[in-house]
Design a protein around this motif. Structure first.
Motif, mmCIF file in Angstrom:
data_model
loop_
_atom_site.group_PDB
_atom_site.id
_atom_site.type_symbol
_atom_site.label_atom_id
_atom_site.label_comp_id
_atom_site.label_asym_id
_atom_site.label_seq_id
_atom_site.Cartn_x
_atom_site.Cartn_y
_atom_site.Cartn_z
ATOM 1 N N SER A 2 3.874 12.208 0.929
ATOM 2 C CA SER A 2 2.697 11.683 1.594
ATOM 3 C C SER A 2 2.357 10.286 1.076
ATOM 4 C CB SER A 2 1.497 12.625 1.373
ATOM 5 O OG SER A 2 1.191 12.705 -0.007
ATOM 6 N N VAL A 3 1.695 9.511 1.927
ATOM 7 C CA VAL A 3 1.272 8.160 1.572
ATOM 8 C C VAL A 3 -0.160 8.223 1.070
ATOM 9 C CG1 VAL A 3 0.958 5.820 2.443
ATOM 10 C CG2 VAL A 3 2.790 7.251 3.353
ATOM 11 N N SER A 4 -0.456 7.426 0.043
ATOM 12 C CA SER A 4 -1.791 7.442 -0.528
ATOM 13 C C SER A 4 -2.810 6.886 0.452
ATOM 14 C CB SER A 4 -1.819 6.616 -1.817
ATOM 15 O OG SER A 4 -0.930 7.141 -2.770
ATOM 16 N N LEU A 5 -4.023 7.383 0.343
ATOM 17 C CA LEU A 5 -5.131 6.837 1.107
ATOM 18 C C LEU A 5 -5.496 5.486 0.502
ATOM 19 C CD1 LEU A 5 -6.675 8.240 3.458
ATOM 20 C CD2 LEU A 5 -8.501 8.678 1.838
ATOM 21 N N ALA A 6 -5.807 4.504 1.331
ATOM 22 C CA ALA A 6 -6.106 3.160 0.836
ATOM 23 C C ALA A 6 -7.477 2.710 1.302
ATOM 24 C CB ALA A 6 -5.042 2.169 1.303
ATOM 25 N N SER A 7 -8.159 2.025 0.405
ATOM 26 C CA SER A 7 -9.408 1.373 0.763
ATOM 27 C C SER A 7 -9.104 0.058 1.469
ATOM 28 C CB SER A 7 -10.241 1.121 -0.497
ATOM 29 O OG SER A 7 -11.288 0.213 -0.246
ATOM 30 N N MET A 8 -10.093 -0.537 2.116
ATOM 31 C CA MET A 8 -9.882 -1.842 2.737
ATOM 32 C C MET A 8 -10.338 -2.987 1.845
ATOM 33 S SD MET A 8 -10.610 -1.550 6.839
ATOM 34 C CE MET A 8 -12.131 -0.617 6.766
ATOM 35 N N THR A 9 -10.875 -2.682 0.658
ATOM 36 C CA THR A 9 -11.352 -3.736 -0.223
ATOM 37 C C THR A 9 -10.434 -3.885 -1.426
ATOM 38 O OG1 THR A 9 -12.782 -2.185 -1.429
ATOM 39 C CG2 THR A 9 -13.744 -3.320 0.458
ATOM 40 N N VAL A 27 -5.598 -13.457 -2.915
ATOM 41 C CA VAL A 27 -5.808 -12.696 -1.680
ATOM 42 C C VAL A 27 -6.970 -11.741 -1.884
ATOM 43 C CG1 VAL A 27 -4.027 -11.017 -2.340
ATOM 44 C CG2 VAL A 27 -4.727 -11.197 0.051
ATOM 45 N N LYS A 28 -7.880 -11.727 -0.925
ATOM 46 C CA LYS A 28 -9.065 -10.864 -0.978
ATOM 47 C C LYS A 28 -9.157 -10.082 0.316
ATOM 48 C CE LYS A 28 -13.122 -12.685 -0.376
ATOM 49 N NZ LYS A 28 -14.396 -13.424 -0.568
ATOM 50 N N SER A 29 -9.513 -8.815 0.209
ATOM 51 C CA SER A 29 -9.606 -7.948 1.379
ATOM 52 C C SER A 29 -10.955 -7.243 1.396
ATOM 53 C CB SER A 29 -8.465 -6.915 1.350
ATOM 54 O OG SER A 29 -8.619 -5.968 2.386
ATOM 55 N N VAL A 30 -11.581 -7.226 2.563
ATOM 56 C CA VAL A 30 -12.837 -6.495 2.761
ATOM 57 C C VAL A 30 -12.713 -5.679 4.047
ATOM 58 C CG1 VAL A 30 -14.242 -8.183 1.520
ATOM 59 C CG2 VAL A 30 -13.875 -8.461 3.965
ATOM 60 N N ALA A 59 2.007 -5.498 4.457
ATOM 61 C CA ALA A 59 1.292 -4.949 3.302
ATOM 62 C C ALA A 59 0.023 -4.206 3.685
ATOM 63 C CB ALA A 59 0.949 -6.072 2.320
ATOM 64 N N ALA A 60 -0.578 -4.527 4.837
ATOM 65 C CA ALA A 60 -1.860 -3.919 5.204
ATOM 66 C C ALA A 60 -1.899 -3.680 6.706
ATOM 67 C CB ALA A 60 -3.020 -4.816 4.789
ATOM 68 N N THR A 146 1.447 -7.131 -3.265
ATOM 69 C CA THR A 146 1.781 -5.860 -3.909
ATOM 70 C C THR A 146 0.645 -5.413 -4.819
ATOM 71 O OG1 THR A 146 4.161 -6.308 -3.828
ATOM 72 C CG2 THR A 146 3.408 -4.690 -5.434
ATOM 73 N N GLN A 147 0.088 -6.364 -5.572
ATOM 74 C CA GLN A 147 -1.050 -6.048 -6.438
ATOM 75 C C GLN A 147 -2.264 -5.637 -5.610
ATOM 76 O OE1 GLN A 147 -1.826 -9.352 -9.082
ATOM 77 N NE2 GLN A 147 0.347 -9.595 -9.580
ATOM 78 N N LEU A 148 -2.462 -6.325 -4.477
ATOM 79 C CA LEU A 148 -3.585 -5.968 -3.606
ATOM 80 C C LEU A 148 -3.426 -4.541 -3.089
ATOM 81 C CD1 LEU A 148 -6.132 -6.919 -1.991
ATOM 82 C CD2 LEU A 148 -4.550 -7.476 -0.138
ATOM 83 N N GLY A 149 -2.201 -4.180 -2.675
ATOM 84 C CA GLY A 149 -1.960 -2.827 -2.186
ATOM 85 C C GLY A 149 -2.241 -1.782 -3.247
ATOM 86 N N ALA A 150 -1.841 -2.064 -4.479
ATOM 87 C CA ALA A 150 -2.098 -1.119 -5.572
ATOM 88 C C ALA A 150 -3.594 -0.978 -5.811
ATOM 89 C CB ALA A 150 -1.396 -1.593 -6.841
ATOM 90 N N SER A 151 -4.317 -2.101 -5.734
ATOM 91 C CA SER A 151 -5.765 -2.064 -5.922
ATOM 92 C C SER A 151 -6.439 -1.257 -4.818
ATOM 93 C CB SER A 151 -6.312 -3.494 -5.941
ATOM 94 O OG SER A 151 -7.723 -3.511 -5.927
#
Length: 296
Positions: A2-9, A27-30, A59-60, A146-151
């Motif tokens: 399964s793929v992990s659930l991800a936040s948008m921030t 890179v910043k994501s909200v 990545a997103a 990649t770091q953003l995805g991990a966060s």
């Protein structure tokens, strides 16, 4: 798997350098309704826009993402150049104002400090060095994403725990409504008898008529369908959370369906206790939907 659930921030930063230049990718994501990409690239790097957008798209799947690229060509040297057109415009404005306003003329350093009057032109790198710089920047962008995805996944795991807890709370409220005695035909009949007795103690009403009215009221107050749908929605939501991935929109749709059933339950409730359960359901569902808004 399964793929992990991800936040948008999330936020990430990566830096690198090659002979003749250094660079930083931020890179910043909200939260966002879809995938909204905004790029702020260093001068001369516009050709990288398509490649960077493609990296972000991989990545997103959802979110408002701002990507900043700054480049310092500290090893390449450069020269300051006066923008004659901008200078002429400024001097013309000064001459015009001097006829209207009695003031001291501006200093030379003040004029040169105006935006656009003085430009810095970097000496271009060799084609080989430029190619190396572009490859290094794209690699740096990939590291930042990649770091953003991990966060985003780390925060998503925390949100998933909260969502599962809220689903447990909803399930417990559904179970309370399921066994509530006010749902039984016997309880409805007893309440109807009492209401008839309070309204007109001297009026006789046949038992079969009371049974018919009790059956009618029981049918109108039946929340069996709402309870079954809530139970099905709980199972679906848990499955989506367990599966992970970009399921935010589907979870948001389920939250709306949860709220629809809770509203109907409240409207059908024939006892204060059932209404209270319905209101508790609505409050918990609102909390669930608030968290769902953060999911990719």
């Amino acid at each position: 798997m399964s793929v992990s659930l991800a936040s948008m921030t999330g936020y990430a930063r990566a830096a690198g350098n090659v002979p003749g230049a250094s660079f930083v990718c931020e890179v910043k994501s909200v939260n966002g309704r879809g995938l909204d990409i905004r790029l702020r690239l260093a001068p001369g790097m516009d050709a990288l826009e398509g490649d960077i957008r493609q990296l972000i798209g991989k990545a997103a799947a959802r979110g408002s993402i701002t990507f900043n690229l700054s480049v310092d060509r500290d090893g390449a040297g450069g020269e300051l150049v006066v923008n004659k057109q901008a200078l002429d415009t400024v001097l013309a404005a000064i001459a015009d104002l001097s006829t209207r306003i009695d003031a001291s003329p501006p200093s030379l350093d003040g004029i040169l400090g105006l935006r656009g009057v003085l430009d810095q032109h970097d000496h271009p790198l060799s084609p080989e060095a430029e190619e190396q710089l572009v490859a290094a920047i794209l690699s740096c962008a990939g590291q930042a994403l990649t770091q953003l995805g991990a966060s985003r996944r780390q925060e998503g795991a925390q949100i998933a725990t909260v969502l599962l807890g809220q689903l447990d709370a909803i399930e417990a409220l559904v179970a309370r409504a399921e066994v509530h005695p006010a749902r039984s035909r016997e309880t409805i009949l007893a309440r109807l008898r009492q209401q008839v007795a309070d309204i007109a103690a001297d009026i006789a009403i046949a038992d079969d008529r009371l049974l018919q009215e009790a059956l009618l009221l029981a049918t109108k107050a039946d929340i069996r369908e709402e309870l079954d749908r809530l139970t099905a929605h709980i199972a679906s939501a848990r499955q989506l959370i367990k599966g992970g991935g970009a399921v935010g929109r589907r979870l948001d749709f389920l939250a709306q369906e949860f709220n629809r059933e809770a509203n109907t339950l409240c409207s059908k409730a024939n006892a204060v206790e059932l209404t209270s359960i319905g209101l508790d359901l609505k409050a918990t569902i609102d909390q669930l939907r608030e968290q769902v808004q953060n999911i990719e």
